[in-house]
Design an enzyme around this catalytic site. Sequence first.
Site, PDB file in Angstrom:
ATOM      1  N   ASP A 201       3.605   2.686 -14.226  1.00 48.20           N
ATOM      2  CA  ASP A 201       2.252   2.833 -13.690  1.00 48.20           C
ATOM      3  C   ASP A 201       1.318   1.940 -14.492  1.00 48.20           C
ATOM      4  O   ASP A 201       1.779   1.171 -15.348  1.00 48.20           O
ATOM      5  CB  ASP A 201       1.811   4.315 -13.732  1.00 48.20           C
ATOM      6  CG  ASP A 201       0.946   4.666 -12.528  1.00 48.20           C
ATOM      7  OD1 ASP A 201      -0.087   4.005 -12.339  1.00 48.20           O
ATOM      8  OD2 ASP A 201       1.310   5.582 -11.775  1.00 48.20           O
ATOM      9  N   HIS A 276      -0.547   0.274  -8.760  1.00 55.87           N
ATOM     10  CA  HIS A 276      -0.139   1.034  -9.962  1.00 55.87           C
ATOM     11  C   HIS A 276       0.818   0.165 -10.783  1.00 55.87           C
ATOM     12  O   HIS A 276       1.806   0.653 -11.339  1.00 55.87           O
ATOM     13  CB  HIS A 276       0.519   2.355  -9.580  1.00 55.87           C
ATOM     14  CG  HIS A 276      -0.461   3.402  -9.120  1.00 55.87           C
ATOM     15  ND1 HIS A 276      -1.356   4.003  -9.979  1.00 55.87           N
ATOM     16  CD2 HIS A 276      -0.689   3.943  -7.897  1.00 55.87           C
ATOM     17  CE1 HIS A 276      -2.096   4.893  -9.300  1.00 55.87           C
ATOM     18  NE2 HIS A 276      -1.721   4.855  -8.034  1.00 55.87           N
ATOM     19  N   GLU A 341      -2.050   4.387  -3.043  1.00 57.43           N
ATOM     20  CA  GLU A 341      -3.358   4.028  -3.593  1.00 57.43           C
ATOM     21  C   GLU A 341      -3.538   2.547  -3.894  1.00 57.43           C
ATOM     22  O   GLU A 341      -4.124   2.181  -4.902  1.00 57.43           O
ATOM     23  CB  GLU A 341      -3.622   4.859  -4.865  1.00 57.43           C
ATOM     24  CG  GLU A 341      -3.604   6.346  -4.590  1.00 57.43           C
ATOM     25  CD  GLU A 341      -3.821   7.200  -5.835  1.00 57.43           C
ATOM     26  OE1 GLU A 341      -4.557   8.187  -5.715  1.00 57.43           O
ATOM     27  OE2 GLU A 341      -3.269   6.901  -6.904  1.00 57.43           O
TER      28      GLU A 341
HETATM   29  C1  ACM Z   1      -0.292  10.157  -5.950  1.00 59.69           C
HETATM   30  O1  ACM Z   1      -0.663  11.262  -6.372  1.00 59.69           O
HETATM   31  N1  ACM Z   1      -1.078   9.098  -6.071  1.00 59.69           N
HETATM   32  C2  ACM Z   1       0.989   9.989  -5.311  1.00 59.69           C
END
Ligand code: ACM
Length: 777
Positions: A201, A276, A341
Amino acid sequence: MKPSILFSAMAAALLLASCSQKQSTPPALIPQPVEMRVSSGRFRMVPGTSISWSGSPEAGGVAGQLALALRPATGYELAVAEGGDGNISLLIDTTREWKPEEYRLTVERKKVILTSGTAQGLFRGIQTLRQLFPPRIFGTKPAEDVKWTAPCVTVTDYPRFSWRGMHLDVSRHFFDKEFIKRYIDILAMHKMNVFHWHLTDDQGWRIEIKKYPKLTETGAWRVDREDKPWDSREQQKPGEKATYGGFYTQDEIREIVAYAAERFITVVPEIEMPAHAGAALAAYPEYSCTGGPFTVQPGGVWPITDIYCAGKDETFAFLEDVLTEVMDLFPSGYIHIGGDEADKTEWKRCPLCQARMRTEGLKDEGELQSYFVKRIERFINSKGRKLIGWDEILQGGLAPEATVMSWQGFEGGIAAARSGHEAVMTPVSHCYLSIYQGDPATEPESFRGLLTLKKVYSFEPVPPELTVEEAKLIIGAQGCLWTEYITNGTTAEYMVLPRLSALSEVVWSPTSMRSWEDFNNRLPKMMERFDAAGINYSRGSYRVDMSASYDETTGNIILEMTSERPSPEIRYTTDGSDPLPGSAVYSGPMKMTEKTTIKAAIFEDRKMVGRISSKTININRATGMGMHYNIPFSDRYRGHGNRTLVNGISGSGDFNDGHWQGFEGTDMDVVIDLGKTISVTSVSSSYMAATGSWIFLPRSVEYSCSNDSSSFTPMGTVSTEIDPADQGNMIETYFSSFPAVEARYIRVVARGQITCPPWHAGAGSKAWLFCDEIIVE
Ligand code: ACM
Ligand code: ZN
């Protein structure tokens, strides 16, 4: 005398045993098996108890695991041998049909027989057998004075779902190999079968990749800002050394994968893309759109604009190389590629990404993301594996074989199943175990919101709107543990347990066997097992929930106390002292008529269990008076309307509790009409900071008064000295006292931050100001 007493005690025991069929309470197993019949008598394990196995050498493996599992607490070195004549006999029987992971367990006075079609089924069965013994069987040292007996039962059992997962984020905080094994053991005791390992991440890359050593040399380390709130952490400065983090070597990964496999748990690795990806891009900025430079984030970042460039073929070559090493390490059928995201700002600006969209005929960046995922899927499929990703992989069209992990709600899973794709349900609302499980005032800092044990237990993974055929595509569910606020294993255990116990029953037990009350009655035994094993857990469900409501018509404040425990004995005080076994017992809603601090807790056998809850009812000169808003409150956080700030009830640490009012991107400016002119000597008002949710304390609060509601005379201004970067989560009262003034109208102006500060994850976006109460004396 002595022998006869002994005799009569034995006779009584025998008598009890022989007529125990009706009275015996069923053993407290979690998750509840499909079918269990309890009969009279008990099996007793002694040092000479033997374990035998037959049907397949794999049964021998599980028999050995059973002997090892029983050893620490009993101190017994139980003999294990091939054959069928042991006191505990494990058999793999392939002569009949078994459901996946099914086992049958029969405990008789002289013999225990565990049968399954597979070693996996036997392993699930020994989890049940362990729970039939006293909870101290889970202890790590020989226990004194315990008779190791198990009730006679016949259990037939198999799981409801094939994906019974639990996730762990090791990027936001790193957890060492030993803890990962402990976590896997906790999963195993709950009959879970998937460990979803979130390895990469923005805040750290945690897996050694031989071909790209900088992924861990650079990507595994960030500057240490652990003393600052997660969302208020300054970026790495030029020349500053990154010292905080860690990673797993490939040998450690193999060791963990093997450890999980021995427990019949599949480890599903997650390598995040296209976003991420900050830690990876800090190491290899050439795979981004801009070329960087990037640093590994020491804390929160939003929106997430750092992204792999979808226009460069080199990006895909890099990711394929990484995935090749990942697939060599992890034999799992599914490979998780994240996909959540992704902010497309850079893709919109990048000539290469735009060129890719033109050559591939993609109409927007959503379709470019879909192109990205489909291209990665082709590679993963070519190695005989399946792709799974967060529900954003639906954007722009789902890859042909992809499985969707539905986290934003149930919709992603529904859409996947309706289009013929498998889905795993992990909606935030029921499965994000990183959210508070009790009152934020007494819980370790967590994600905002409230996900109680009861709510997890109420989770139904299969949405009712699906047809029978579509429902078959919901292959299971999982819990997620994001670790922004979880810095160590002990806290991780606390967040996971006992909510994982509830979730295990959701994914294992048939719907018809589920009962919240019954689960709750079995829970104390599970907690005894955790105690014996030295596993940390929360007693959040032993909490007294105090809710005060304001009746707009009568002006009454009614206080109610509830708990998730069945028939709790709640005792309380009203004088600020801690409740004791002799304190008043709560018996029903209470009308509050004066300023009071109520403290309450649950008692069992004259002992307090769980924590003390406290609530102050602050009846004062402003309570129930008229309010005028010069600036309206936000429709999203209205509290209960116009009297929220003058109802005598303070908010809790949860800004969604109905007692907080929010103002977005503005100051707060209100006028209270006291109804008549009175003598006023102090005014105070309280505010919340939750900087991770973009809520900041006001910079200052100005109090003024008037007798005609048009010209106001200043009474005092209170400013805060707490730097927004240090506010994190807190509630602050701005108190001002002054020589008595005669006033009918009191105006309160709180000067907000208006926008999030430049160092904040939401820099430049509207900031929130939250107030719960104004007090005039
Ligand atoms: C997440 O909680 N962004 C998968
Ligand atoms: Zn690009």
